[in-house]
Design a protein around this motif. Structure first.
Motif, PDB file in Angstrom:
ATOM      1  N   GLN A 249      16.983 -20.926   5.606  1.00  0.00           N
ATOM      2  CA  GLN A 249      16.563 -19.956   4.594  1.00  0.00           C
ATOM      3  C   GLN A 249      15.096 -20.150   4.240  1.00  0.00           C
ATOM      4  O   GLN A 249      14.611 -21.276   4.128  1.00  0.00           O
ATOM      5  CB  GLN A 249      17.418 -20.105   3.332  1.00  0.00           C
ATOM      6  N   THR A 250      14.388 -19.035   4.046  1.00  0.00           N
ATOM      7  CA  THR A 250      12.991 -19.079   3.616  1.00  0.00           C
ATOM      8  C   THR A 250      12.821 -18.246   2.354  1.00  0.00           C
ATOM      9  O   THR A 250      13.632 -17.378   2.040  1.00  0.00           O
ATOM     10  CB  THR A 250      12.046 -18.535   4.705  1.00  0.00           C
ATOM     11  N   ALA A 251      11.759 -18.518   1.617  1.00  0.00           N
ATOM     12  CA  ALA A 251      11.414 -17.754   0.419  1.00  0.00           C
ATOM     13  C   ALA A 251       9.900 -17.663   0.334  1.00  0.00           C
ATOM     14  O   ALA A 251       9.184 -18.474   0.934  1.00  0.00           O
ATOM     15  CB  ALA A 251      11.973 -18.426  -0.833  1.00  0.00           C
ATOM     16  N   ASN A 252       9.420 -16.669  -0.395  1.00  0.00           N
ATOM     17  CA  ASN A 252       7.973 -16.498  -0.550  1.00  0.00           C
ATOM     18  C   ASN A 252       7.695 -16.114  -1.997  1.00  0.00           C
ATOM     19  O   ASN A 252       7.361 -14.970  -2.311  1.00  0.00           O
ATOM     20  CB  ASN A 252       7.454 -15.441   0.418  1.00  0.00           C
ATOM     21  N   LEU A 253       7.836 -17.082  -2.891  1.00  0.00           N
ATOM     22  CA  LEU A 253       7.681 -16.849  -4.322  1.00  0.00           C
ATOM     23  C   LEU A 253       6.218 -16.711  -4.707  1.00  0.00           C
ATOM     24  O   LEU A 253       5.334 -17.251  -4.036  1.00  0.00           O
ATOM     25  CB  LEU A 253       8.302 -18.013  -5.099  1.00  0.00           C
ATOM     26  N   ALA A 254       5.988 -16.036  -5.823  1.00  0.00           N
ATOM     27  CA  ALA A 254       4.637 -15.991  -6.385  1.00  0.00           C
ATOM     28  C   ALA A 254       4.245 -17.395  -6.835  1.00  0.00           C
ATOM     29  O   ALA A 254       5.100 -18.236  -7.120  1.00  0.00           O
ATOM     30  CB  ALA A 254       4.608 -15.021  -7.566  1.00  0.00           C
ATOM     31  N   THR A 255       2.940 -17.641  -6.906  1.00  0.00           N
ATOM     32  CA  THR A 255       2.452 -18.987  -7.223  1.00  0.00           C
ATOM     33  C   THR A 255       3.024 -19.512  -8.533  1.00  0.00           C
ATOM     34  O   THR A 255       3.474 -20.667  -8.611  1.00  0.00           O
ATOM     35  CB  THR A 255       0.913 -18.983  -7.289  1.00  0.00           C
ATOM     36  N   THR A 256       3.026 -18.680  -9.570  1.00  0.00           N
ATOM     37  CA  THR A 256       3.540 -19.113 -10.877  1.00  0.00           C
ATOM     38  C   THR A 256       5.018 -19.464 -10.797  1.00  0.00           C
ATOM     39  O   THR A 256       5.461 -20.499 -11.311  1.00  0.00           O
ATOM     40  CB  THR A 256       3.326 -18.013 -11.924  1.00  0.00           C
ATOM     41  N   GLU A 257       5.773 -18.607 -10.133  1.00  0.00           N
ATOM     42  CA  GLU A 257       7.216 -18.834 -10.007  1.00  0.00           C
ATOM     43  C   GLU A 257       7.498 -20.098  -9.186  1.00  0.00           C
ATOM     44  O   GLU A 257       8.393 -20.886  -9.515  1.00  0.00           O
ATOM     45  CB  GLU A 257       7.870 -17.613  -9.356  1.00  0.00           C
ATOM     46  N   ALA A 258       6.741 -20.280  -8.117  1.00  0.00           N
ATOM     47  CA  ALA A 258       6.924 -21.475  -7.288  1.00  0.00           C
ATOM     48  C   ALA A 258       6.594 -22.739  -8.080  1.00  0.00           C
ATOM     49  O   ALA A 258       7.292 -23.754  -7.965  1.00  0.00           O
ATOM     50  CB  ALA A 258       6.043 -21.389  -6.045  1.00  0.00           C
ATOM     51  N   GLY A 259       5.564 -22.675  -8.902  1.00  0.00           N
ATOM     52  CA  GLY A 259       5.192 -23.828  -9.719  1.00  0.00           C
ATOM     53  C   GLY A 259       6.267 -24.177 -10.731  1.00  0.00           C
ATOM     54  O   GLY A 259       6.552 -25.356 -10.969  1.00  0.00           O
ATOM     55  N   GLU A 260       6.860 -23.158 -11.338  1.00  0.00           N
ATOM     56  CA  GLU A 260       7.939 -23.396 -12.299  1.00  0.00           C
ATOM     57  C   GLU A 260       9.152 -24.016 -11.608  1.00  0.00           C
ATOM     58  O   GLU A 260       9.798 -24.921 -12.155  1.00  0.00           O
ATOM     59  CB  GLU A 260       8.318 -22.077 -12.983  1.00  0.00           C
ATOM     60  N   LEU A 261       9.473 -23.524 -10.422  1.00  0.00           N
ATOM     61  CA  LEU A 261      10.594 -24.079  -9.668  1.00  0.00           C
ATOM     62  C   LEU A 261      10.313 -25.538  -9.302  1.00  0.00           C
ATOM     63  O   LEU A 261      11.205 -26.398  -9.421  1.00  0.00           O
ATOM     64  CB  LEU A 261      10.822 -23.256  -8.395  1.00  0.00           C
ATOM     65  N   PHE A 262       9.100 -25.837  -8.892  1.00  0.00           N
ATOM     66  CA  PHE A 262       8.727 -27.208  -8.547  1.00  0.00           C
ATOM     67  C   PHE A 262       8.907 -28.138  -9.749  1.00  0.00           C
ATOM     68  O   PHE A 262       9.421 -29.255  -9.622  1.00  0.00           O
ATOM     69  CB  PHE A 262       7.283 -27.246  -8.052  1.00  0.00           C
ATOM     70  N   SER A 263       8.504 -27.673 -10.933  1.00  0.00           N
ATOM     71  CA  SER A 263       8.636 -28.495 -12.139  1.00  0.00           C
ATOM     72  C   SER A 263      10.094 -28.799 -12.437  1.00  0.00           C
ATOM     73  O   SER A 263      10.444 -29.936 -12.805  1.00  0.00           O
ATOM     74  CB  SER A 263       7.995 -27.776 -13.333  1.00  0.00           C
ATOM     75  N   ARG A 264      10.971 -27.818 -12.256  1.00  0.00           N
ATOM     76  CA  ARG A 264      12.398 -28.033 -12.503  1.00  0.00           C
ATOM     77  C   ARG A 264      12.985 -29.017 -11.493  1.00  0.00           C
ATOM     78  O   ARG A 264      13.766 -29.900 -11.853  1.00  0.00           O
ATOM     79  CB  ARG A 264      13.155 -26.703 -12.431  1.00  0.00           C
TER      80      ARG A 264
END
Length: 322
Positions: A249-264
């Motif tokens: 599976q791949t995803a291409n999130l926006a930078t802000t969304e990807a950053g929030e996911l990384f923090s979680r």
């Protein structure tokens, strides 16, 4: 003899004749091994391999998982022990269960090694286990069985190891600095810093930051640290990356969304779905970086790893069943 000369060839006579002819044209060519399950330290130190049990049984999860699946205790095989207390007994256990490997690639590889390298012509069994152990042990002490000698004997043109992004690559540097004319290259395997389910994930991210002088508590710092590590690998001769994800599976999130996911994910508050989304995002990030630095991206998804929780907790990742 342990091997039939037409093993793996077609059974139909006409087709088998063609296969034989094609094989004769390529059998002596140099080997290119892009995914060699070896350790750079072998070639950096060039020391004799240990006894047969520690060489063939203890480090090979394809062997000891098979034995475990048929009731053999990993404690009896001394898996996870730095030094074997009774290598002869471990070898005897393996030999007495050798019949389990009939029809497997493991059996073909082992029979090839036993016959072609050690001159053994009788099938390994409980009866000849000690003879096997003694013959192999004696051979391993000879100069022609040192790692570098075997590299040359096997006519290896290039051999790629598989390395954690946290690896210093000191052994690869030692090989280059030794002046030995061989191509042993690292491969960038980032699972330990891109898979939230990897043991010690948060600690690995922190260490990645320390090594690269980046703040890996932030999304931008994390990606920069990965880029710097890939560049360090590339300068050491690396030509490829290797990704062992549960899915493709791949995803291409926006930078802000990807950053929030990384923090979680980093905080350990991401559920299974979010962890999979993060891995999907990281496949895209790795592909993006491959476009930048030219490293070939290898993906082998689909393995559910370490599903035997008891064995995983007692013996570690490789033993935990795939």
């Amino acid at each position: 003899m342990l091997l039939h000369e037409d093993r793996l060839f077609p059974s139909e006579p006409g087709t088998r004749k063609i296969a034989r002819a094609l094989y004769e044209q390529v059998r002596s060519l140099p080997l290119v091994s892009p995914h060699g399950h070896t350790q750079a330290a072998w070639y950096a130190k060039n020391e004799p391999f240990p006894d047969p049990a520690k060489l063939f049984v203890q480090p090979d999860h394809y062997i000891y998982r098979m034995l475990y699946s048929q009731g053999v205790s990993l404690e009896d095989l001394e898996i996870g022990q730095a030094e074997l207390k009774n290598p002869h007994q471990v070898w005897r256990i393996f030999a007495s269960h050798y019949y389990l490997f009939r029809g497997t690639p493991t059996r073909m590889w082992l029979d090839f090694a036993f016959q072609e390298l050690f001159g053994l012509e009788e099938r390994l069994s409980e009866q000849n286990a000690d003879h096997y152990f003694d013959v192999i042990s004696e051979q391993l002490e000879k100069p022609e069985f040192l790692p570098r000698s075997l590299y040359e004997r096997f006519r290896l043109e290039v051999l790629a190891t598989t390395d954690s992004p946290l690896d210093s690559l000191a052994d690869h540097a030692a090989i280059r600095e030794s002046g030995w004319n061989a191509r042993i290259l690292p491969t960038f395997r980032p699972d330990s810093v891109v898979d939230p389910e990897f043991a010690g994930f948060a600690e690995n991210i922190a260490k990645l930051g320390e090594q690269n002088r980046e703040d890996t508590s932030t999304w931008a710092g994390y990606l920069n640290a990965l880029r710097k590590t890939r560049d360090r690998f590339r300068k050491a001769g690396c030509t490829a990356t290797d990704h062992g994800h549960p899915t493709a599976q791949t995803a291409n999130l926006a930078t802000t969304e990807a950053g929030e996911l990384f923090s979680r994910v980093l905080a350990g508050s991401a559920d299974a779905a979010k962890q999979e989304l993060f891995r999907a995002q990281m496949l895209t990030e790795m592909a993006r970086m491959s476009l930048e630095d030219g490293l070939v991206m290898q993906i082998h998804p689909g393995s559910v790893r370490n599903h035997n929780r008891k064995i995983f907790e007692r013996f570690g990742r490789e033993a935990g069943s795939d």
